[in-house]
Design a protein around this motif. Structure first.
Motif, PDB file in Angstrom:
ATOM      1  N   ASP A 114       0.740  -1.263  -0.055  1.00  0.00           N
ATOM      2  CA  ASP A 114      -0.030   0.029  -0.014  1.00  0.00           C
ATOM      3  C   ASP A 114       1.000   1.236  -0.036  1.00  0.00           C
ATOM      4  O   ASP A 114       0.364   2.447   0.038  1.00  0.00           O
ATOM      5  CB  ASP A 114      -0.780  -0.014   1.238  1.00  0.00           C
ATOM      6  N   ASP A 115       2.026   1.054   0.160  1.00  0.00           N
ATOM      7  CA  ASP A 115       2.941   2.407  -0.046  1.00  0.00           C
ATOM      8  C   ASP A 115       3.322   2.818  -1.382  1.00  0.00           C
ATOM      9  O   ASP A 115       3.324   2.065  -2.433  1.00  0.00           O
ATOM     10  CB  ASP A 115       4.342   1.841   0.626  1.00  0.00           C
ATOM     11  N   ASP A 116       3.259   4.073  -1.472  1.00  0.00           N
ATOM     12  CA  ASP A 116       3.390   4.732  -2.859  1.00  0.00           C
ATOM     13  C   ASP A 116       5.196   4.904  -3.102  1.00  0.00           C
ATOM     14  O   ASP A 116       5.325   5.337  -4.396  1.00  0.00           O
ATOM     15  CB  ASP A 116       2.949   6.030  -3.050  1.00  0.00           C
ATOM     16  N   ARG A 117       5.796   4.280  -2.007  1.00  0.00           N
ATOM     17  CA  ARG A 117       7.307   4.515  -2.373  1.00  0.00           C
ATOM     18  C   ARG A 117       7.928   3.053  -3.335  1.00  0.00           C
ATOM     19  O   ARG A 117       7.041   2.256  -3.239  1.00  0.00           O
ATOM     20  CB  ARG A 117       8.125   4.554  -1.176  1.00  0.00           C
ATOM     21  N   TYR A 118       8.755   3.154  -3.733  1.00  0.00           N
ATOM     22  CA  TYR A 118       9.349   2.139  -4.570  1.00  0.00           C
ATOM     23  C   TYR A 118      10.256   1.390  -3.578  1.00  0.00           C
ATOM     24  O   TYR A 118      11.057   2.240  -2.666  1.00  0.00           O
ATOM     25  CB  TYR A 118      10.304   2.441  -5.666  1.00  0.00           C
ATOM     26  N   TYR A 119      10.232   0.078  -3.313  1.00  0.00           N
ATOM     27  CA  TYR A 119      11.334  -0.673  -2.400  1.00  0.00           C
ATOM     28  C   TYR A 119      12.371  -1.371  -3.103  1.00  0.00           C
ATOM     29  O   TYR A 119      12.066  -2.263  -4.061  1.00  0.00           O
ATOM     30  CB  TYR A 119      10.475  -1.735  -1.627  1.00  0.00           C
ATOM     31  N   ILE A 120      13.479  -0.951  -2.799  1.00  0.00           N
ATOM     32  CA  ILE A 120      14.457  -1.683  -3.820  1.00  0.00           C
ATOM     33  C   ILE A 120      15.454  -2.239  -2.807  1.00  0.00           C
ATOM     34  O   ILE A 120      16.037  -1.832  -1.761  1.00  0.00           O
ATOM     35  CB  ILE A 120      15.505  -0.510  -4.364  1.00  0.00           C
ATOM     36  N   TYR A 121      15.688  -3.598  -2.967  1.00  0.00           N
ATOM     37  CA  TYR A 121      16.336  -4.591  -2.216  1.00  0.00           C
ATOM     38  C   TYR A 121      17.876  -4.503  -2.894  1.00  0.00           C
ATOM     39  O   TYR A 121      17.883  -4.705  -4.220  1.00  0.00           O
ATOM     40  CB  TYR A 121      15.856  -5.942  -2.187  1.00  0.00           C
ATOM     41  N   VAL A 122      18.804  -4.228  -2.271  1.00  0.00           N
ATOM     42  CA  VAL A 122      20.028  -4.590  -2.739  1.00  0.00           C
ATOM     43  C   VAL A 122      20.988  -5.612  -1.790  1.00  0.00           C
ATOM     44  O   VAL A 122      20.781  -5.640  -0.739  1.00  0.00           O
ATOM     45  CB  VAL A 122      20.855  -3.219  -2.554  1.00  0.00           C
ATOM     46  N   ASP A 123      21.883  -5.943  -2.721  1.00  0.00           N
ATOM     47  CA  ASP A 123      22.881  -6.884  -1.765  1.00  0.00           C
ATOM     48  C   ASP A 123      24.123  -7.035  -2.647  1.00  0.00           C
ATOM     49  O   ASP A 123      24.164  -6.254  -3.801  1.00  0.00           O
ATOM     50  CB  ASP A 123      22.228  -8.110  -1.798  1.00  0.00           C
ATOM     51  N   GLY A 124      25.130  -7.409  -2.187  1.00  0.00           N
ATOM     52  CA  GLY A 124      26.626  -7.668  -2.701  1.00  0.00           C
ATOM     53  C   GLY A 124      27.137  -9.197  -2.751  1.00  0.00           C
ATOM     54  O   GLY A 124      26.534  -9.884  -1.926  1.00  0.00           O
ATOM     55  N   SER A 125      28.093  -9.266  -3.651  1.00  0.00           N
ATOM     56  CA  SER A 125      28.885 -10.654  -3.388  1.00  0.00           C
ATOM     57  C   SER A 125      30.276 -10.442  -3.972  1.00  0.00           C
ATOM     58  O   SER A 125      30.848  -9.157  -4.252  1.00  0.00           O
ATOM     59  CB  SER A 125      28.194 -11.582  -4.510  1.00  0.00           C
ATOM     60  N   TYR A 126      30.918 -11.340  -3.346  1.00  0.00           N
ATOM     61  CA  TYR A 126      32.641 -11.441  -3.575  1.00  0.00           C
ATOM     62  C   TYR A 126      33.225 -12.544  -3.907  1.00  0.00           C
ATOM     63  O   TYR A 126      32.866 -13.252  -3.188  1.00  0.00           O
ATOM     64  CB  TYR A 126      33.123 -10.495  -2.301  1.00  0.00           C
ATOM     65  N   ILE A 127      34.179 -12.666  -4.786  1.00  0.00           N
ATOM     66  CA  ILE A 127      34.920 -13.774  -4.899  1.00  0.00           C
ATOM     67  C   ILE A 127      36.266 -13.411  -5.648  1.00  0.00           C
ATOM     68  O   ILE A 127      36.341 -12.535  -6.603  1.00  0.00           O
ATOM     69  CB  ILE A 127      34.429 -14.917  -5.815  1.00  0.00           C
ATOM     70  N   ASN A 128      37.594 -14.036  -5.280  1.00  0.00           N
ATOM     71  CA  ASN A 128      39.003 -13.673  -5.718  1.00  0.00           C
ATOM     72  C   ASN A 128      39.201 -12.243  -6.344  1.00  0.00           C
ATOM     73  O   ASN A 128      39.419 -11.971  -7.156  1.00  0.00           O
ATOM     74  CB  ASN A 128      38.689 -14.673  -6.929  1.00  0.00           C
ATOM     75  N   GLY A 129      38.776 -11.378  -5.329  1.00  0.00           N
ATOM     76  CA  GLY A 129      38.995  -9.939  -5.298  1.00  0.00           C
ATOM     77  C   GLY A 129      38.302  -9.139  -6.283  1.00  0.00           C
ATOM     78  O   GLY A 129      38.415  -7.942  -6.681  1.00  0.00           O
ATOM     79  N   GLU A 130      37.295  -9.907  -6.692  1.00  0.00           N
ATOM     80  CA  GLU A 130      36.053  -9.035  -7.375  1.00  0.00           C
ATOM     81  C   GLU A 130      34.687  -9.050  -6.504  1.00  0.00           C
ATOM     82  O   GLU A 130      34.524  -9.932  -5.775  1.00  0.00           O
ATOM     83  CB  GLU A 130      35.595  -9.794  -8.738  1.00  0.00           C
TER      84      GLU A 130
END
Length: 248
Positions: A114-130
């Motif tokens: 019911d919220d008029d805002r956008y919900y943006i889910y964020v996450d990160g990952s990492y392997i071998n220096g990247e």
């Protein structure tokens, strides 16, 4: 004379569990309880939008950020996972207390649907220096777009997957700026909100740059901490997108 007045509500929450074997009550994410001004152990009315059922029970605080809405015991017969419910709390007040309270407005925790805002889910990952980032954009509970990418800063990679989460938050904010929309950044690492809001010191170049970038746009952004790897759809999708960017 005392009046039985509505004082707090969680509007259109989604039932995530129904546990018939538990002794009773409704388990609710502790954060949702706080936002609605409802206490653990407080008597509440639960209204099921899917089948019209109404019941009364008491609240138990669930894991913060988990989004849990679990009907326990006999109440589990009144709802199925996926049903939409309204959870209402009342308080006994004198006429003067009720009038003063209504002027301050009762607490209503509006659900994502019911919220008029956008919900943006964020996450990160990492392997071998990247490192990489992923984000999933929801509007009124529905997925509308996804993005991901690899980070490019060699210095940032020392923060491992946190570097990707920071990049994801910045990308989400860029999306908000481009579309002139208010957003809720949903994240599982508390540092994203604490650095942006100035509550934590920024000791690394990346965290300093992140805080400076976010500062002019905080009027567009609200942060919401979610529990990682607990089945929260948006969070799991953002995690998957970040991994995909690294070929994982």
């Amino acid at each position: 004379m005392l009046y039985n007045m509505f004082h707090g509500k969680i509007h259109r929450a989604t039932v995530t569990q129904a546990n018939l074997e538990y002794m009773g009550s409704i388990t609710i994410d502790e954060e949702l309880l706080e936002l609605a001004g409802i206490l653990p152990g407080e008597r509440v009315q639960v209204v099921n939008n899917n089948n019209g059922a109404r019941l009364e029970t008491y609240t138990i605080a669930g894991k913060r950020g988990s989004g849990v809405i679990c009907l326990n015991g006999a109440a589990a017969r009144k709802a199925q996972v996926g049903d939409t419910v309204i959870i209402i709390a009342y308080a006994m007040m004198t006429k003067e207390e009720a009038q003063n309270y209504l002027e301050d407005k009762p607490s209503v925790n509006i659900s994502e649907q019911d919220d008029d805002r956008y919900y943006i889910y964020v996450d990160g990952s990492y392997i071998n220096g990247e490192y990489s980032w992923g984000m999933a954009i929801f509007y009124k509970g529905k997925l509308i777009d996804t993005f991901n990418g690899k980070g490019t800063s060699i210095d940032a990679s020392e923060l491992h997957n946190v570097a990707g989460e920071i990049q994801g938050a910045m990308e989400a904010t860029k999306w908000a700026i481009a579309h002139d929309e208010k957003i809720v950044i949903c994240h599982d690492y508390i540092g994203l909100s604490e650095w942006a809001l100035g509550n934590w010191k920024t000791n690394k170049e990346l965290t300093k740059a992140y805080a400076e970038f976010m500062k002019p746009y905080l009027h567009l952004v609200t942060f919401k901490k979610v529990a990682g790897h607990t089945g929260v759809l948006g969070n799991e999708l953002a995690d998957k997108l970040a991994k995909q960017a690294l070929g994982l």
